[in-house]
Design a protein around this motif. Structure first.
Motif, PDB file in Angstrom:
ATOM      1  N   GLY A   1     -37.669  26.335  -9.883  1.00 22.75           N
ATOM      2  CA  GLY A   1     -38.567  26.943  -8.909  1.00 22.75           C
ATOM      3  C   GLY A   1     -38.186  26.718  -7.454  1.00 22.75           C
ATOM      4  N   LEU A   2     -36.995  26.195  -7.187  1.00 18.78           N
ATOM      5  CA  LEU A   2     -36.580  25.969  -5.795  1.00 18.78           C
ATOM      6  C   LEU A   2     -36.344  27.293  -5.082  1.00 18.78           C
ATOM      7  CD1 LEU A   2     -34.083  22.963  -5.912  1.00 18.78           C
ATOM      8  CD2 LEU A   2     -36.414  22.979  -5.057  1.00 18.78           C
ATOM      9  N   TRP A   3     -36.886  27.400  -3.895  1.00 20.37           N
ATOM     10  CA  TRP A   3     -36.678  28.622  -3.112  1.00 20.37           C
ATOM     11  C   TRP A   3     -36.210  28.343  -1.691  1.00 20.37           C
ATOM     12  CZ3 TRP A   3     -39.672  28.830   1.257  1.00 20.37           C
ATOM     13  CH2 TRP A   3     -40.816  28.033   1.270  1.00 20.37           C
ATOM     14  N   LEU A   4     -36.607  27.199  -1.123  1.00 20.85           N
ATOM     15  CA  LEU A   4     -36.265  26.924   0.271  1.00 20.85           C
ATOM     16  C   LEU A   4     -34.760  26.775   0.493  1.00 20.85           C
ATOM     17  CD1 LEU A   4     -37.441  26.604   3.052  1.00 20.85           C
ATOM     18  CD2 LEU A   4     -37.825  24.174   2.586  1.00 20.85           C
ATOM     19  N   PRO A   5     -34.042  25.954  -0.290  1.00 27.45           N
ATOM     20  CA  PRO A   5     -32.586  25.889  -0.078  1.00 27.45           C
ATOM     21  C   PRO A   5     -31.890  27.200  -0.417  1.00 27.45           C
ATOM     22  CG  PRO A   5     -33.207  24.670  -2.045  1.00 27.45           C
ATOM     23  CD  PRO A   5     -34.478  25.017  -1.339  1.00 27.45           C
ATOM     24  N   VAL A   6     -32.477  27.980  -1.327  1.00 22.34           N
ATOM     25  CA  VAL A   6     -31.880  29.275  -1.672  1.00 22.34           C
ATOM     26  C   VAL A   6     -31.973  30.227  -0.485  1.00 22.34           C
ATOM     27  CG1 VAL A   6     -32.005  31.255  -3.221  1.00 22.34           C
ATOM     28  CG2 VAL A   6     -32.425  28.955  -4.110  1.00 22.34           C
ATOM     29  N   LEU A   7     -33.147  30.285   0.149  1.00 22.78           N
ATOM     30  CA  LEU A   7     -33.310  31.159   1.312  1.00 22.78           C
ATOM     31  C   LEU A   7     -32.438  30.702   2.474  1.00 22.78           C
ATOM     32  CD1 LEU A   7     -37.192  31.731   1.347  1.00 22.78           C
ATOM     33  CD2 LEU A   7     -35.428  33.357   0.665  1.00 22.78           C
ATOM     34  N   MET A   8     -32.311  29.385   2.629  1.00 25.07           N
ATOM     35  CA  MET A   8     -31.575  28.846   3.762  1.00 25.07           C
ATOM     36  C   MET A   8     -30.065  29.029   3.601  1.00 25.07           C
ATOM     37  SD  MET A   8     -32.079  27.210   6.643  1.00 25.07           S
ATOM     38  CE  MET A   8     -31.210  26.210   7.853  1.00 25.07           C
ATOM     39  N   LEU A   9     -29.561  28.929   2.379  1.00 28.41           N
ATOM     40  CA  LEU A   9     -28.118  28.891   2.156  1.00 28.41           C
ATOM     41  C   LEU A   9     -27.577  30.168   1.523  1.00 28.41           C
ATOM     42  CD1 LEU A   9     -27.912  25.225   0.849  1.00 28.41           C
ATOM     43  CD2 LEU A   9     -27.364  26.057   3.135  1.00 28.41           C
ATOM     44  N   SER A  10     -28.387  31.226   1.501  1.00 31.37           N
ATOM     45  CA  SER A  10     -27.926  32.519   1.000  1.00 31.37           C
ATOM     46  C   SER A  10     -27.586  33.434   2.167  1.00 31.37           C
ATOM     47  CB  SER A  10     -29.005  33.173   0.133  1.00 31.37           C
ATOM     48  OG  SER A  10     -29.228  32.440  -1.049  1.00 31.37           O
ATOM     49  N   LYS A  11     -26.399  34.022   2.114  1.00 32.36           N
ATOM     50  CA  LYS A  11     -26.001  34.945   3.170  1.00 32.36           C
ATOM     51  C   LYS A  11     -26.692  36.288   3.017  1.00 32.36           C
ATOM     52  CE  LYS A  11     -21.896  36.344   5.746  1.00 32.36           C
ATOM     53  NZ  LYS A  11     -20.413  36.246   5.818  1.00 32.36           N
ATOM     54  N   ASP A  12     -26.978  36.646   1.777  1.00 28.19           N
ATOM     55  CA  ASP A  12     -27.721  37.879   1.493  1.00 28.19           C
ATOM     56  C   ASP A  12     -28.462  37.686   0.171  1.00 28.19           C
ATOM     57  OD1 ASP A  12     -25.808  38.299  -0.561  1.00 28.19           O
ATOM     58  OD2 ASP A  12     -24.492  39.296   0.869  1.00 28.19           O
ATOM     59  N   MET A  13     -29.082  38.747  -0.312  1.00 28.04           N
ATOM     60  CA  MET A  13     -29.909  38.651  -1.510  1.00 28.04           C
ATOM     61  C   MET A  13     -29.107  38.594  -2.807  1.00 28.04           C
ATOM     62  SD  MET A  13     -33.170  41.115  -0.734  1.00 28.04           S
ATOM     63  CE  MET A  13     -34.269  40.768   0.644  1.00 28.04           C
ATOM     64  N   SER A  14     -27.791  38.635  -2.707  1.00 26.43           N
ATOM     65  CA  SER A  14     -26.976  38.585  -3.919  1.00 26.43           C
ATOM     66  C   SER A  14     -27.099  37.246  -4.636  1.00 26.43           C
ATOM     67  CB  SER A  14     -25.513  38.861  -3.590  1.00 26.43           C
ATOM     68  OG  SER A  14     -24.980  37.851  -2.738  1.00 26.43           O
ATOM     69  N   THR A  15     -27.499  36.187  -3.903  1.00 23.62           N
ATOM     70  CA  THR A  15     -27.649  34.864  -4.518  1.00 23.62           C
ATOM     71  C   THR A  15     -29.106  34.419  -4.598  1.00 23.62           C
ATOM     72  OG1 THR A  15     -27.194  33.886  -2.340  1.00 23.62           O
ATOM     73  CG2 THR A  15     -25.352  34.040  -3.868  1.00 23.62           C
ATOM     74  N   TYR A  16     -30.034  35.314  -4.346  1.00 22.81           N
ATOM     75  CA  TYR A  16     -31.454  34.967  -4.454  1.00 22.81           C
ATOM     76  C   TYR A  16     -31.824  34.741  -5.923  1.00 22.81           C
ATOM     77  CZ  TYR A  16     -33.009  35.925   0.348  1.00 22.81           C
ATOM     78  OH  TYR A  16     -33.220  35.870   1.703  1.00 22.81           O
ATOM     79  N   ASN A  17     -32.657  33.734  -6.155  1.00 16.33           N
ATOM     80  CA  ASN A  17     -33.242  33.577  -7.478  1.00 16.33           C
ATOM     81  C   ASN A  17     -34.646  34.180  -7.484  1.00 16.33           C
ATOM     82  OD1 ASN A  17     -34.631  31.744  -5.947  1.00 16.33           O
ATOM     83  ND2 ASN A  17     -34.174  29.965  -7.212  1.00 16.33           N
ATOM     84  N   MET A  18     -35.340  34.080  -8.594  1.00 16.61           N
ATOM     85  CA  MET A  18     -36.652  34.716  -8.708  1.00 16.61           C
ATOM     86  C   MET A  18     -37.676  34.069  -7.780  1.00 16.61           C
ATOM     87  SD  MET A  18     -37.222  35.950 -12.623  1.00 16.61           S
ATOM     88  CE  MET A  18     -37.363  34.316 -13.351  1.00 16.61           C
ATOM     89  N   ALA A  19     -37.572  32.757  -7.590  1.00 16.53           N
ATOM     90  CA  ALA A  19     -38.512  32.074  -6.702  1.00 16.53           C
ATOM     91  C   ALA A  19     -38.341  32.544  -5.261  1.00 16.53           C
ATOM     92  CB  ALA A  19     -38.310  30.562  -6.796  1.00 16.53           C
ATOM     93  N   ALA A  20     -37.098  32.754  -4.839  1.00 16.36           N
ATOM     94  CA  ALA A  20     -36.855  33.249  -3.483  1.00 16.36           C
ATOM     95  C   ALA A  20     -37.378  34.665  -3.320  1.00 16.36           C
ATOM     96  CB  ALA A  20     -35.360  33.197  -3.170  1.00 16.36           C
ATOM     97  N   MET A  21     -37.251  35.477  -4.356  1.00 17.66           N
ATOM     98  CA  MET A  21     -37.767  36.843  -4.290  1.00 17.66           C
ATOM     99  C   MET A  21     -39.287  36.857  -4.258  1.00 17.66           C
ATOM    100  SD  MET A  21     -35.432  38.919  -3.772  1.00 17.66           S
ATOM    101  CE  MET A  21     -36.559  40.302  -3.798  1.00 17.66           C
ATOM    102  N   LEU A  22     -39.912  35.872  -4.882  1.00 15.60           N
ATOM    103  CA  LEU A  22     -41.374  35.780  -4.818  1.00 15.60           C
ATOM    104  C   LEU A  22     -41.838  35.556  -3.389  1.00 15.60           C
ATOM    105  CD1 LEU A  22     -44.109  35.616  -6.276  1.00 15.60           C
ATOM    106  CD2 LEU A  22     -43.704  33.167  -6.590  1.00 15.60           C
ATOM    107  N   VAL A  23     -41.131  34.695  -2.667  1.00 17.00           N
ATOM    108  CA  VAL A  23     -41.442  34.474  -1.256  1.00 17.00           C
ATOM    109  C   VAL A  23     -41.154  35.734  -0.454  1.00 17.00           C
ATOM    110  CG1 VAL A  23     -40.905  33.074   0.773  1.00 17.00           C
ATOM    111  CG2 VAL A  23     -40.945  32.011  -1.480  1.00 17.00           C
ATOM    112  N   ASN A  24     -40.105  36.433  -0.834  1.00 14.89           N
ATOM    113  CA  ASN A  24     -39.693  37.630  -0.110  1.00 14.89           C
ATOM    114  C   ASN A  24     -40.673  38.794  -0.294  1.00 14.89           C
ATOM    115  OD1 ASN A  24     -37.447  38.602   1.590  1.00 14.89           O
ATOM    116  ND2 ASN A  24     -37.212  40.145  -0.008  1.00 14.89           N
TER     117      ASN A  24
END
Length: 283
Positions: A215-238
């Motif tokens: 369920g981690l989303w904060l490091p995913v949002l911070m360290l992703s250059k674009d949505m190609s590396t987003y996980n489902m938790a990051a997309m929920l925030v998005n």
């Protein structure tokens, strides 16, 4: 006798009420994914929808031009990758502290895991970002920076480390000495002697690490250059934007995120508890 029976009934009734209160948010999320936004707004506390619809689920099938499977696959990559690193690093670290307790700097490492439990992980985002960029692990489709950041003590490595450390403290040292006399190297001792004995701890640490990294989303949002590396938790925030929140889609995506970890926990919890009990008898 009647008094004891009445007390038992009262206790079970109280526990049932408490259990329902605890599970109600999950049920609300599950049933809310089959409601319309209007139904969710007008009847916020109702459980069953007035009209069953699939608009929420249909809406999350494609998010920002990518399918839901794309984000699910990313979640698997990040969670499995960070879990492997955490379990391997913390088990080897706990073993090293067990074997060489007096080496300089080891106690400092042990204390750093304790501090990481109290240290707000969000304060590490800038240093982690700088390190990931300097290591050239930041880019389109690059998961390594996210995986390494998710494997740090602040994001979930501390608890597995203490599980391994406590296990090694209860491990008979005679077992290690016997293997050493037989001429086994440190890696042979760890993988052939110690690892089979600490299987229950491995299982528990793996489960804890996977559940925390899923369920981690904060490091995913911070360290992703674009949505190609987003996980489902990051997309929920998005999903939440200046244009508003689609409650039905939010409930559907939240359910899609929660169901895999709930199933994993329900399937493995008995095995973990039985394994811990068996390991304690062997020890």
């Amino acid at each position: 006798m009647k008094t004891n029976k009445a007390v038992t009934v009262l206790v079970y009734a109280l526990l049932t009420i408490i259990s329902f209160i605890m599970i109600y948010p999950f049920l609300w999320m599950l049933f809310g994914s089959f409601k319309t936004n209007q139904d969710l707004i007008q009847n916020p506390l109702s459980l069953l929808p007035e009209k069953w619809v699939l608009s929420g689920w249909q809406g999350i099938m494609t998010l920002s031009g990518n399918s839901l499977w794309h984000y699910f696959k990313n979640s698997i990559i990040i969670a499995v990758g960070s879990t492997l690193i955490v379990v391997l690093a913390t088990s080897l670290g706990g073993y090293a502290l067990y074997r060489k307790k007096d080496l300089p700097g080891f106690r400092l490492i042990e204390s750093s895991f304790t501090v990481s439990l109290m240290y707000p992980a969000v304060l590490l985002l800038i240093p982690l970002y700088v390190m990931v960029v300097q290591l050239k692990l930041y880019g389109t489709g690059n998961f390594w920076g996210i995986i390494l950041a998710s494997s740090t003590g602040a994001w979930g490595a501390a608890l597995p480390f203490f599980l391994f450390r406590n296990f090694f403290q209860s491990l008979p040292y005679e077992l290690i000495e016997a293997a050493t006399i037989d001429g086994a190297s440190e890696f042979q001792i760890f993988f052939k002697v110690v690892t089979p004995v600490m299987y229950p701890v491995f299982t528990t640490a793996t489960l804890i690490s996977f559940l925390s990294s899923w369920g981690l989303w904060l490091p995913v949002l911070m360290l992703s250059k674009d949505m190609s590396t987003y996980n489902m938790a990051a997309m929920l925030v998005n999903l939440n934007s200046d244009l508003g929140v689609d409650l039905s889609m939010t409930a559907a995506l939240s359910t899609a995120i929660s169901l895999p970890v709930v199933l994993v926990f329900l399937i493995t919890q008995r095995k973990v508890m039985d394994g811990i009990a068996a390991g304690s008898v062997k020890g």
